[in-house]
Design a protein around this motif. Structure first.
Motif, PDB file in Angstrom:
ATOM      1  N   LEU A  80      46.754  39.466  55.046  1.00  0.00           N
ATOM      2  CA  LEU A  80      47.958  39.379  55.866  1.00  0.00           C
ATOM      3  C   LEU A  80      48.835  38.168  55.549  1.00  0.00           C
ATOM      4  CD1 LEU A  80      46.415  40.465  59.278  1.00  0.00           C
ATOM      5  CD2 LEU A  80      47.775  41.851  57.695  1.00  0.00           C
ATOM      6  N   ALA A  81      48.410  37.331  54.616  1.00  0.00           N
ATOM      7  CA  ALA A  81      49.238  36.189  54.221  1.00  0.00           C
ATOM      8  C   ALA A  81      50.532  36.706  53.610  1.00  0.00           C
ATOM      9  CB  ALA A  81      48.503  35.306  53.222  1.00  0.00           C
ATOM     10  N   THR A  82      51.639  36.036  53.895  1.00  0.00           N
ATOM     11  CA  THR A  82      52.932  36.469  53.361  1.00  0.00           C
ATOM     12  C   THR A  82      53.562  35.403  52.478  1.00  0.00           C
ATOM     13  OG1 THR A  82      54.042  35.695  55.367  1.00  0.00           O
ATOM     14  CG2 THR A  82      53.440  38.037  55.278  1.00  0.00           C
ATOM     15  N   ASP A  83      52.744  34.495  51.950  1.00  0.00           N
ATOM     16  CA  ASP A  83      53.273  33.447  51.082  1.00  0.00           C
ATOM     17  C   ASP A  83      53.262  33.842  49.605  1.00  0.00           C
ATOM     18  OD1 ASP A  83      50.591  33.309  50.420  1.00  0.00           O
ATOM     19  OD2 ASP A  83      50.292  31.306  51.253  1.00  0.00           O
ATOM     20  N   GLY A  84      52.657  34.977  49.278  1.00  0.00           N
ATOM     21  CA  GLY A  84      52.586  35.435  47.899  1.00  0.00           C
ATOM     22  C   GLY A  84      51.600  34.698  47.028  1.00  0.00           C
ATOM     23  N   THR A  85      50.902  33.699  47.578  1.00  0.00           N
ATOM     24  CA  THR A  85      50.003  32.890  46.740  1.00  0.00           C
ATOM     25  C   THR A  85      48.588  32.766  47.288  1.00  0.00           C
ATOM     26  OG1 THR A  85      50.673  30.838  47.832  1.00  0.00           O
ATOM     27  CG2 THR A  85      51.932  31.496  45.883  1.00  0.00           C
ATOM     28  N   SER A  86      48.327  33.114  48.510  1.00  0.00           N
ATOM     29  CA  SER A  86      47.008  32.929  49.128  1.00  0.00           C
ATOM     30  C   SER A  86      46.161  34.184  48.934  1.00  0.00           C
ATOM     31  CB  SER A  86      47.152  32.608  50.617  1.00  0.00           C
ATOM     32  OG  SER A  86      47.876  31.416  50.794  1.00  0.00           O
ATOM     33  N   HIS A  87      45.380  34.201  47.858  1.00  0.00           N
ATOM     34  CA  HIS A  87      44.595  35.371  47.484  1.00  0.00           C
ATOM     35  C   HIS A  87      43.169  35.289  48.028  1.00  0.00           C
ATOM     36  CE1 HIS A  87      47.952  36.293  44.963  1.00  0.00           C
ATOM     37  NE2 HIS A  87      47.791  35.174  44.276  1.00  0.00           N
ATOM     38  N   ILE A  88      42.554  36.453  48.215  1.00  0.00           N
ATOM     39  CA  ILE A  88      41.162  36.552  48.637  1.00  0.00           C
ATOM     40  C   ILE A  88      40.372  37.062  47.439  1.00  0.00           C
ATOM     41  CG2 ILE A  88      39.515  37.639  50.201  1.00  0.00           C
ATOM     42  CD1 ILE A  88      41.997  38.165  52.067  1.00  0.00           C
ATOM     43  N   THR A  89      39.332  36.334  47.045  1.00  0.00           N
ATOM     44  CA  THR A  89      38.475  36.747  45.932  1.00  0.00           C
ATOM     45  C   THR A  89      37.075  37.003  46.468  1.00  0.00           C
ATOM     46  OG1 THR A  89      39.744  35.412  44.374  1.00  0.00           O
ATOM     47  CG2 THR A  89      37.541  36.109  43.683  1.00  0.00           C
ATOM     48  N   ILE A  90      36.550  38.202  46.219  1.00  0.00           N
ATOM     49  CA  ILE A  90      35.200  38.556  46.655  1.00  0.00           C
ATOM     50  C   ILE A  90      34.219  38.196  45.549  1.00  0.00           C
ATOM     51  CG2 ILE A  90      33.687  40.429  47.386  1.00  0.00           C
ATOM     52  CD1 ILE A  90      36.268  41.884  48.287  1.00  0.00           C
ATOM     53  N   THR A  91      33.152  37.516  45.913  1.00  0.00           N
ATOM     54  CA  THR A  91      32.083  37.191  44.972  1.00  0.00           C
ATOM     55  C   THR A  91      30.802  37.883  45.427  1.00  0.00           C
ATOM     56  OG1 THR A  91      31.526  35.150  46.147  1.00  0.00           O
ATOM     57  CG2 THR A  91      33.140  34.979  44.354  1.00  0.00           C
ATOM     58  N   ALA A  92      29.839  37.982  44.518  1.00  0.00           N
ATOM     59  CA  ALA A  92      28.630  38.767  44.780  1.00  0.00           C
ATOM     60  C   ALA A  92      27.570  37.965  45.515  1.00  0.00           C
ATOM     61  CB  ALA A  92      28.045  39.289  43.476  1.00  0.00           C
ATOM     62  N   CYS A 107      38.494  44.809  39.990  1.00  0.00           N
ATOM     63  CA  CYS A 107      39.194  43.601  40.422  1.00  0.00           C
ATOM     64  C   CYS A 107      38.792  43.252  41.852  1.00  0.00           C
ATOM     65  CB  CYS A 107      40.701  43.825  40.338  1.00  0.00           C
ATOM     66  SG  CYS A 107      41.652  42.418  40.931  1.00  0.00           S
ATOM     67  N   MET A 108      38.294  42.061  42.040  1.00  0.00           N
ATOM     68  CA  MET A 108      37.823  41.634  43.359  1.00  0.00           C
ATOM     69  C   MET A 108      38.795  40.662  44.029  1.00  0.00           C
ATOM     70  SD  MET A 108      35.060  43.172  44.142  1.00  0.00           S
ATOM     71  CE  MET A 108      34.852  44.651  43.176  1.00  0.00           C
ATOM     72  N   VAL A 109      40.052  40.683  43.594  1.00  0.00           N
ATOM     73  CA  VAL A 109      41.075  39.826  44.186  1.00  0.00           C
ATOM     74  C   VAL A 109      42.036  40.689  44.984  1.00  0.00           C
ATOM     75  CG1 VAL A 109      42.956  38.212  43.730  1.00  0.00           C
ATOM     76  CG2 VAL A 109      40.893  38.164  42.298  1.00  0.00           C
ATOM     77  N   VAL A 110      42.243  40.322  46.253  1.00  0.00           N
ATOM     78  CA  VAL A 110      43.237  40.988  47.088  1.00  0.00           C
ATOM     79  C   VAL A 110      44.401  40.020  47.220  1.00  0.00           C
ATOM     80  CG1 VAL A 110      43.742  42.065  49.303  1.00  0.00           C
ATOM     81  CG2 VAL A 110      41.443  42.260  48.324  1.00  0.00           C
ATOM     82  N   SER A 111      45.506  40.394  46.613  1.00  0.00           N
ATOM     83  CA  SER A 111      46.671  39.525  46.555  1.00  0.00           C
ATOM     84  C   SER A 111      47.328  39.377  47.916  1.00  0.00           C
ATOM     85  CB  SER A 111      47.703  40.084  45.575  1.00  0.00           C
ATOM     86  OG  SER A 111      47.166  40.170  44.285  1.00  0.00           O
ATOM     87  N   ALA A 112      47.980  38.241  48.085  1.00  0.00           N
ATOM     88  CA  ALA A 112      48.787  38.034  49.283  1.00  0.00           C
ATOM     89  C   ALA A 112      50.111  38.755  49.118  1.00  0.00           C
ATOM     90  CB  ALA A 112      49.041  36.542  49.489  1.00  0.00           C
ATOM     91  N   GLN A 113      50.656  39.219  50.210  1.00  0.00           N
ATOM     92  CA  GLN A 113      51.994  39.799  50.176  1.00  0.00           C
ATOM     93  C   GLN A 113      53.010  38.666  50.085  1.00  0.00           C
ATOM     94  OE1 GLN A 113      52.659  43.073  53.067  1.00  0.00           O
ATOM     95  NE2 GLN A 113      50.754  42.327  53.952  1.00  0.00           N
ATOM     96  N   ASP A 114      54.176  38.983  49.554  1.00  0.00           N
ATOM     97  CA  ASP A 114      55.266  38.032  49.696  1.00  0.00           C
ATOM     98  C   ASP A 114      56.136  38.518  50.849  1.00  0.00           C
ATOM     99  OD1 ASP A 114      56.804  40.094  48.639  1.00  0.00           O
ATOM    100  OD2 ASP A 114      56.950  39.195  46.664  1.00  0.00           O
ATOM    101  N   LEU A 115      57.118  37.760  51.203  1.00  0.00           N
ATOM    102  CA  LEU A 115      57.927  38.133  52.364  1.00  0.00           C
ATOM    103  C   LEU A 115      58.613  39.473  52.189  1.00  0.00           C
ATOM    104  CD1 LEU A 115      59.432  34.700  53.433  1.00  0.00           C
ATOM    105  CD2 LEU A 115      57.631  36.026  54.545  1.00  0.00           C
ATOM    106  N   ALA A 116      58.900  39.868  50.929  1.00  0.00           N
ATOM    107  CA  ALA A 116      59.546  41.158  50.683  1.00  0.00           C
ATOM    108  C   ALA A 116      58.546  42.303  50.776  1.00  0.00           C
ATOM    109  CB  ALA A 116      60.198  41.165  49.303  1.00  0.00           C
ATOM    110  N   GLU A 117      57.235  41.997  50.749  1.00  0.00           N
ATOM    111  CA  GLU A 117      56.170  42.996  50.795  1.00  0.00           C
ATOM    112  C   GLU A 117      56.402  44.091  49.754  1.00  0.00           C
ATOM    113  OE1 GLU A 117      55.775  44.321  54.832  1.00  0.00           O
ATOM    114  OE2 GLU A 117      55.075  42.378  55.513  1.00  0.00           O
TER     115      GLU A 117
END
Length: 99
Positions: free
Chosen positions: A42-54, A63-73
Motif C-alpha cells: 500500500l506504499a505510494t512512494d514508488g520506492t518502498s518494496h517488500i521482498t519475501i525471503t525463504a 520474483c519475490m519483490v512486491v513493488s510499491a505503487q507510485d502516486l499515479a498507481e
C-alpha cells in the motif's frame, strides 16, 4: 485464499515462516496441497518494496519483490503480488509467484 497488506515506509524484507509451521497453520496435509494468497503493498512512494525471503525448508520460485505503487498507481508499479504455497513433502514447501 488470503490477503496480506503492508504499508512500508522503506524497503522491507520479510521471511516466510518455516514449511512445517505453514503447512500446519494452513491445513496442507497432503503433498501438492496448496494455498493462494495476495500481498498488497500500500506504499505510494514508488520506492518502498517488500521482498519475501525463504524460511526453513521453503523454496522460492519467481520474483519475490512486491513493488510499491507510485502516486499515479500506473501499471508498472501495481503494488500487488499473487503467490501459491505448495506442500512438496511433509517437511518442505515451495512458494511460487503466480501473478
Amino acid at each position: 485464499t488470503g490477503i496480506v497488506t503492508c504499508t512500508p515506509t522503506a524497503d522491507r524484507s520479510k521471511a516466510t515462516d518455516s514449511a512445517a509451521n505453514l503447512q500446519g497453520a494452513l491445513g496442507l496435509t497432503e503433498d501438492d496441497d496448496s494455498f493462494d494468497f495476495s500481498i498488497i503493498n500500500l506504499a505510494t512512494d514508488g520506492t518502498s518494496h517488500i521482498t519475501i525471503t525463504a524460511g526453513s525448508s521453503v523454496t522460492l520460485v519467481g520474483c519475490m519483490v512486491v513493488s510499491a505503487q507510485d502516486l499515479a498507481e500506473d501499471a508498472f508499479t501495481s503494488g500487488v503480488g499473487r503467490f501459491r504455497l505448495r506442500r512438496t513433502s511433509a517437511a518442505n514447501s515451495t512458494l511460487y509467484r503466480i501473478a
